[in-house]
Design a protein around this motif. Sequence first.
Motif, short mmCIF file in Angstrom:
data_model
loop_
_atom_site.label_atom_id
_atom_site.label_comp_id
_atom_site.label_asym_id
_atom_site.label_seq_id
_atom_site.Cartn_x
_atom_site.Cartn_y
_atom_site.Cartn_z
N ILE A 226 1.05 -1.33 -0.17
CA ILE A 226 -0.13 -0.20 -0.07
C ILE A 226 0.65 1.16 -0.33
CG2 ILE A 226 -1.90 1.20 1.61
CD1 ILE A 226 -2.57 -1.54 2.17
N ALA A 227 1.83 0.87 0.59
CA ALA A 227 2.79 2.14 0.49
C ALA A 227 3.27 2.70 -0.45
CB ALA A 227 4.00 2.67 1.72
N GLY A 228 3.65 1.37 -1.39
CA GLY A 228 4.16 1.58 -3.10
C GLY A 228 2.86 2.16 -3.69
N LEU A 229 1.73 1.93 -3.44
CA LEU A 229 0.67 3.01 -4.23
C LEU A 229 0.26 4.36 -4.32
CD1 LEU A 229 -2.45 0.09 -3.50
CD2 LEU A 229 -1.40 0.53 -6.01
N ALA A 230 0.95 4.70 -2.68
CA ALA A 230 0.90 6.09 -3.09
C ALA A 230 1.46 6.65 -3.43
CB ALA A 230 0.79 6.07 -1.26
N ARG A 231 2.82 6.25 -3.18
CA ARG A 231 3.81 6.45 -4.58
C ARG A 231 3.79 6.44 -6.10
NH1 ARG A 231 9.07 3.24 -3.53
NH2 ARG A 231 10.42 4.16 -5.01
N ILE A 232 3.56 5.68 -5.80
CA ILE A 232 2.75 5.57 -7.35
C ILE A 232 1.83 6.52 -7.83
CG2 ILE A 232 1.38 4.33 -9.19
CD1 ILE A 232 2.89 1.91 -8.24
N SER A 245 -6.12 -4.72 -2.81
CA SER A 245 -5.48 -4.37 -1.65
C SER A 245 -6.31 -4.01 -1.02
CB SER A 245 -4.61 -2.83 -2.30
OG SER A 245 -3.46 -3.57 -2.37
N VAL A 246 -7.81 -4.24 -1.21
CA VAL A 246 -8.79 -3.70 -0.19
C VAL A 246 -9.45 -4.87 0.19
CG1 VAL A 246 -10.94 -2.64 -0.28
CG2 VAL A 246 -9.06 -1.59 -1.61
N THR A 247 -9.53 -5.27 1.65
CA THR A 247 -9.80 -6.63 1.96
C THR A 247 -11.22 -5.93 3.21
OG1 THR A 247 -8.18 -6.84 3.57
CG2 THR A 247 -7.89 -7.99 1.37
N GLY A 248 -11.29 -5.89 4.63
CA GLY A 248 -11.47 -6.12 4.39
C GLY A 248 -11.40 -4.11 5.84
N PRO A 249 -12.35 -3.69 6.48
CA PRO A 249 -12.01 -2.14 7.12
C PRO A 249 -10.62 -1.61 6.94
CG PRO A 249 -14.37 -3.85 8.18
CD PRO A 249 -13.34 -4.38 6.99
N ALA A 250 -9.84 -2.29 8.07
CA ALA A 250 -8.23 -2.24 7.90
C ALA A 250 -7.56 -1.45 7.37
CB ALA A 250 -8.25 -3.39 9.42
N SER A 251 -7.86 -1.90 5.62
CA SER A 251 -7.04 -2.66 4.18
C SER A 251 -7.72 -0.57 4.14
CB SER A 251 -6.98 -3.46 3.75
OG SER A 251 -8.30 -3.22 3.14
N LEU A 252 -8.38 -0.44 4.39
CA LEU A 252 -9.32 0.55 3.59
C LEU A 252 -9.14 1.76 4.32
CD1 LEU A 252 -11.67 2.08 1.34
CD2 LEU A 252 -12.92 1.21 3.29
N ASP A 254 -6.44 2.10 5.81
CA ASP A 254 -4.83 2.02 6.00
C ASP A 254 -4.39 3.07 4.70
OD1 ASP A 254 -1.98 2.04 5.71
OD2 ASP A 254 -1.94 0.22 5.45
N ILE A 255 -5.32 2.42 3.57
CA ILE A 255 -5.40 3.20 1.99
C ILE A 255 -6.01 4.41 2.09
CG2 ILE A 255 -6.34 4.00 0.16
CD1 ILE A 255 -6.20 0.27 0.40
N ILE A 256 -6.67 4.99 2.98
CA ILE A 256 -7.35 6.96 3.18
C ILE A 256 -6.14 7.16 3.81
CG2 ILE A 256 -8.83 8.19 4.94
CD1 ILE A 256 -10.54 5.48 4.17
N ARG A 257 -5.91 6.97 4.98
CA ARG A 257 -4.65 7.06 5.88
C ARG A 257 -3.10 7.60 4.21
NH1 ARG A 257 0.18 5.68 8.70
NH2 ARG A 257 -0.97 3.07 8.44
N ARG A 258 -2.89 6.63 4.24
CA ARG A 258 -2.18 6.83 2.86
C ARG A 258 -1.74 7.34 2.28
NH1 ARG A 258 2.48 2.57 3.99
NH2 ARG A 258 1.96 1.16 6.36
N ALA A 287 -14.46 9.84 3.13
CA ALA A 287 -12.81 10.16 2.40
C ALA A 287 -12.46 10.96 1.45
CB ALA A 287 -12.00 9.11 3.58
N GLY A 288 -13.90 10.58 1.07
CA GLY A 288 -13.68 11.52 -0.80
C GLY A 288 -13.41 10.91 -1.42
N LEU A 289 -13.05 9.47 -1.58
CA LEU A 289 -13.47 8.04 -2.57
C LEU A 289 -14.53 7.44 -3.35
CD1 LEU A 289 -10.33 8.55 -0.95
CD2 LEU A 289 -10.55 5.89 -1.41
N ARG A 290 -13.87 7.47 -4.25
CA ARG A 290 -15.00 7.38 -4.89
C ARG A 290 -15.08 5.38 -5.44
NH1 ARG A 290 -17.81 10.92 -8.53
NH2 ARG A 290 -19.68 9.02 -8.05
N VAL A 291 -16.21 4.86 -6.26
CA VAL A 291 -15.95 3.51 -5.73
C VAL A 291 -16.44 2.75 -6.88
CG1 VAL A 291 -16.94 1.93 -4.47
CG2 VAL A 291 -16.66 3.65 -2.96
N VAL A 292 -15.76 1.44 -6.88
CA VAL A 292 -16.64 0.93 -8.72
C VAL A 292 -16.82 -0.33 -7.70
CG1 VAL A 292 -15.36 -0.62 -10.58
CG2 VAL A 292 -15.07 1.44 -10.36
N ILE A 293 -17.85 -0.64 -7.76
CA ILE A 293 -18.90 -2.30 -7.31
C ILE A 293 -18.58 -3.51 -8.47
CG2 ILE A 293 -20.30 -3.81 -6.15
CD1 ILE A 293 -19.49 -1.86 -4.57
#
Length: 368
Positions: A226-232, A245-252, A254-258, A287-293
Amino acid sequence: MTAIKVIEPIIVEVPLATPVVGVHGTTVGQRSVLVRVASDEGVEGWGNVDPTPGYSLVTATDIRDAVARLAPVLVGGDPFNLHRALALMDREAAADGFEAKAAIEMALLDLKGRALDLPVHSLLGGALTREVTLNAWIGAVAPAQAAREAGEWQRRGFTTAKIKIAGGGPEGIERVAAVRAAVGDRMALRVDFNESLTLAESVAFIRRLEPYALTLVEQPIPRTDIAGLARIRGQIGVPLMADESVTGPASLIDIIRREAADIVKLKVMKQGGLLRTRQMIECAAAAGLRVVIGHGFGLTLSTLAEAAVAATSDAVLPGCEAVGPLKMAGDVVRDPVNLEAGVIRLTDAPGLGAVIDPEALERYRAEP
């Protein structure tokens, strides 16, 4: 009081209409897990999840076995109390078993809807739209074939499409260029790498795709980085979507925080059910993210479930990726959902709105 009497997992194997070439190889059939839940009053509900080799970390057999382990803690309980059922499953399976929990919860929602004569989208709080648009797909095929397929999708009425790219070779660029040339500005295009790039090559490669006006690039590097995704994300000019990278709520979180993504892909199967997918949509939106289902391979039941979720939030982008039935040569329901025009139309049929075909179920039933 109504109680859960039976929870039965069933594996089915349904052939695809034609082989599909993706990042993880060629797929010719789909092994899915169905779950039947019956109450002591004779009402049934059905759920289904569709693990994909290479993408999913578990097999259909793994999921079937997990459902069998979870069933005893639920039998005798209230089939209408979804929160209680999820809590019991969490207690038994800790943070694991997302797919099994999703299949059971889907079946419970279907049962509840049938018992109350309400559609699942109503049980989720109501639909904002009755038409969920779909996203076409183009596999890791030769550029000329990709261009032909894109033109056919566009003629059928699809307005968005995903293009698969496996690795950082030149053919991926050529494939995207050929599709864009074929459809002009008439289709929105996405690119999905399915974790096939290295961090070192990702930024330069994605920048070469930017002239083709992509709406997003999806999961370029392995899911754990996930740190690499943030760099990209900080170095490219096209929105970045996290999926694996998105599994349970904790992963989400982490993505938001980074600040590692602009968009997140959610699936009922990998998020552990419809209710938890809805919760994660709201978290992402806050957090201002959009979603694809949606997920690429699957049967009618799981497709209808994801369409119901997609219809309940305006944070969900057009172009739902729950297009599995378009790839299948059969299904386990009497009237498979019709996706040919690029739209799923929600109805008020109770539950998920599909009826299991016993003959088809036996025809496609498979051994663990």
